[in-house]
Design an enzyme around this catalytic site. Structure first.
Site, short mmCIF file in Angstrom:
data_model
loop_
_atom_site.label_atom_id
_atom_site.label_comp_id
_atom_site.label_asym_id
_atom_site.label_seq_id
_atom_site.Cartn_x
_atom_site.Cartn_y
_atom_site.Cartn_z
CG HIS A 155 -1.91 1.08 1.16
ND1 HIS A 155 -3.12 0.98 0.63
CD2 HIS A 155 -1.68 2.39 1.64
CE1 HIS A 155 -3.88 2.07 0.71
NE2 HIS A 155 -2.96 2.98 1.31
CB CYS A 156 2.15 3.22 -2.58
SG CYS A 156 3.20 4.70 -2.94
#
Length: 367
Positions: A155-156
């Site tokens: 998850h960025c």
């Protein structure tokens, strides 16, 4: 009512906070556009030919960078399809069982006709309690999105999105074009940055924009180059960031190269068969996100002898078809079985030719 209302307010505040990194990047890019186009090219560069060339090349890179960034942010991650979700009766049956072994027997029965080869480190069927589904291979639950994401990489926060099967190509292009963007600005701004220190520029506000533009572009280039190189290495090895940190477990044990099919096939699994689509932020990845060819199938007597063999029709289809029947994009999403077959020996030989490296990197966020 009050607790529920407070939870909704909390979730709303969290959604706003998650957009702050994206807003920061947007403001930096907007300022860099103003500084480069107006202050450097239009105000400071006197040679008309140089000015035109710089502006043309800059805008091509800028458009591709913004396009890839937009696609990475707003492409929704794919979630497991209904074949992997438990039916109402199966949920009730699972809830009635108190013993873990009995629950595993139920899950093994449900997973028997699904293309699931990975297990937990203890050998159990991978099951998500929150989503109530059997996890497809390479699927993980994201604590931020609170969903199971197909081929989850991480998850960025910089894109406020999960990077997975549906947008990993876009994420790679975003890294590539942002790196080119910063390198191009650094290279073309260098001579005017030198003039700043030698008093070769007129004393206007443009000189300060030129100085800060060079510093910002060069610093971002260093961090982007390392991140892009790491993800190139992951693509070549056919691993996600999570799989690089913790190797996937199969029935016979863990194997970090379990999904590696050789350099060429690994590359095509992300970018597709048609090279003309590779530089464009349009979906061209192969497969369906639910099932993946593995070079390890022949080591497990319970697994089929090839990625498409002996699995019931309608679950994994034959060559050129999909599992499930509804692909992400019908004209572009194809299983890797467009090539004749992959055997463990072919993949091993390809890996021996290429060799391996293992840079030390960490993930951004994952559960």
């Amino acid at each position: 009512m009050a607790p529920s209302g407070s939870r909704n307010v909390k979730r709303g505040c969290q959604r706003v906070l998650y957009w702050i990194p994206v807003l920061f990047i947007t403001l930096i890019v907007a300022w860099s556009y103003y500084a480069y186009v107006l202050q450097l090219c239009i105000e400071s560069i006197e040679d008309i030919g140089e000015k035109i060339v710089y502006l043309l090349v800059y805008h091509v890179i800028f458009i591709m960078f913004v396009w890839a960034y937009w696609q990475t942010i707003f492409t929704k991650p794919m979630n497991p399809l209904k074949e992997f979700h438990l039916s109402y009766s199966d949920k009730e049956l699972l809830e009635r069982e108190d013993r873990g072994e009995s629950q595993q027997e139920i899950l093994r029965r449900l997973a028997k006709d699904l293309p699931i080869y990975t297990r937990t480190n203890s050998g159990a069927i991978r099951f998500c309690d929150r989503c109530q589904l059997l996890k497809p291979d390479r699927c993980h639950h994201c604590s931020v999105c609170d969903k199971c994401i197909l081929k989850m990489d991480h998850h960025c926060p910089w894109v406020n999105n999960c990077v997975g099967f549906s947008n990993y190509k876009f994420f790679m292009l975003f890294l590539a074009y942002s790196l080119f963007y910063c390198l191009f600005i650094t290279a073309t701004d260098l001579q005017y940055f030198i003039k700043f220190w030698t008093n070769g520029l007129p004393d206007t506000q443009a000189k300060f924009h030129i100085m800060f533009l060079f510093f910002a572009a060069s610093m971002f280039s260093v961090s982007l180059a390392s991140l892009f190189a790491y993800h190139c290495w992951l693509v070549c090895k056919n691993r996600s960031t999570l799989e690089a940190v913790r190797a996937p477990a199969f029935r016979h044990g863990t194997d970090k190269n379990g999904f590696s099919l050789g350099f060429s096939k690994n590359l095509r699994q992300v970018f597709g068969d048609e090279m003309r689509y590779w530089p464009l932020p349009i979906f061209s990845s192969l497969g369906d996100g639910c099932s993946f060819p593995t070079c390890l199938v022949n080591q497990d007597p319970e697994q089929p002898s090839s990625p498409t063999g002996h699995i019931p029709a309608g679950k994994i289809a034959a060559e050129g078809h999909q599992f499930p029947a509804k692909p992400l994009r019908g004209s572009q999403s194809r299983l890797l079985t467009s090539t004749p077959s992959w055997t463990e020996s072919d993949a091993a030989a390809d890996k021996d030719r290429k060799g391996t490296t293992n840079p030390g990197m960490t993930i951004e966020n994952e559960t």
